[in-house]
Design an enzyme around this catalytic site. Sequence first.
Site, mmCIF file in Angstrom:
data_model
loop_
_atom_site.group_PDB
_atom_site.id
_atom_site.type_symbol
_atom_site.label_atom_id
_atom_site.label_comp_id
_atom_site.label_asym_id
_atom_site.label_seq_id
_atom_site.Cartn_x
_atom_site.Cartn_y
_atom_site.Cartn_z
ATOM 1 N N GLU A 298 -2.586 2.796 13.191
ATOM 2 C CA GLU A 298 -1.164 2.666 13.485
ATOM 3 C C GLU A 298 -0.462 3.980 13.170
ATOM 4 O OE1 GLU A 298 0.229 -1.890 12.987
ATOM 5 O OE2 GLU A 298 0.295 -0.704 11.162
ATOM 6 N N CYS A 299 0.284 4.505 14.129
ATOM 7 C CA CYS A 299 1.103 5.697 13.941
ATOM 8 C C CYS A 299 0.266 6.849 13.367
ATOM 9 C CB CYS A 299 2.313 5.382 13.068
ATOM 10 S SG CYS A 299 3.676 6.558 13.268
ATOM 11 N N GLY A 300 0.396 7.170 12.078
ATOM 12 C CA GLY A 300 -0.398 8.250 11.513
ATOM 13 C C GLY A 300 -1.884 8.008 11.653
#
Length: 440
Positions: free
Chosen positions: A329-331
Amino acid sequence: MSLGPGLLVAAPRSGSGKTTIVLGLQRALARRGMSIRGMKCGPDYIDPAFHAAATGFPSFNLDSFAMSRPLLGAIVSEAARSAGLVVAEGSMGLFDGIRQESGRTGASADIAALFGWPVVLVLDVSGHAQSAAAVALGCARFDPRIDIAGVILNKVASERHRRLVEDGMARIGLPVLGALMRNADLTLPERHLGLVQAGETEELDSRLERLADAVESAIDLDRLMALAGPTRLDSDGGAKSLPPPGHRIALAADRAFSFVYPHVLAGWRAAGAEIVPFSPLADEPPPADCDACWLPGGYPELHAGRIAAAERFLAGLRSFAEAKPVHGECGGYMVLGRSLEDGDGVVHPMAGLLPVETSYAKRRMHLGYRVARLAEGGMLGAAGQCLVGHEFHYASVVSSDTSPGAAFATITDAEGNDLGSAGHRNRQVTGSFFHVIALG
């Protein structure tokens, strides 16, 4: 059904100082021996960790758009059942949310109305005096579902300034519970996504003690507690939590990977899953005896060089992904990609498991709710499964595979506007920029 008392501390706008005041309140009340439980309105993964540090108990997010009423009720019921007082914190301005029907806007006011919590309004009074009462009166009258029970004045310039503001509040009949003078020493350090994480804040406990001292000397805590109202729950059951992606879940957990909603982890554990943390920054690979790996968001752009040099981690992650599902997720999504450009323009090779290259040097803010439907089945559900989440980052995609078969999901914003495809899929490896909050 009603449980222990609660109140919501909110403000007319962001930047009013409500987080520092909430933390001071939580710690000051906890020092009295009370069982204080924190809650955070909206999709914020940083403030709950500060609440936990201040109170000694887990804090959870409450989101009227992303979460169903049964899920909201289950989260609050679990906390309020064991709490002497719930001290919830609003997000942004009290009424700030999205354009949706009443009760589903994502605004903090929805949460106060749903659970019957009186609102204590934090007012930054710098730059005005009696006019602050007009702001407070507007908040009190704007939404008949909620009760503004009192105000706390923040950033007061002098005793004369305080008296002028209190005169305005007396005219509208709102009690002033206390006033804090301007004090830069009480602010917490920030970075581009908000506060520096609780685990990274130097001398956090002593900072919390100073906040508690300031709050205790400036605010009538007994009067504030007397304003709290019983937590109101409707009897709906059947809360649908995000199912665990495996029985033993390898969870990346360190300063680069820390953005996980507490209710998600609690839901996985309640469903019988075991969560096994490991640290990519310590060059630890995901444990081989786990059956799924989760790379949450965080600040990999601040540690890109260390991640690129973490050979055991990267090799272990690639080996794990050959046979078992991995999601980022994201990073975490950025680390699963081919490369990550840091803020200085240095490009660092990443795991190479997803066909995407990202850059933090080419900054552009992406912010908002996301309603996603999975393109194919996998660890997060069957094809077509609806997930509701949130996106907040400054990274840009500089290169990616945009073919239809490579997409993780199709997404819309909160108003149903089509945003196209999101993220990537490569066999059992998936990732996207949005953080999943709940099933849709």
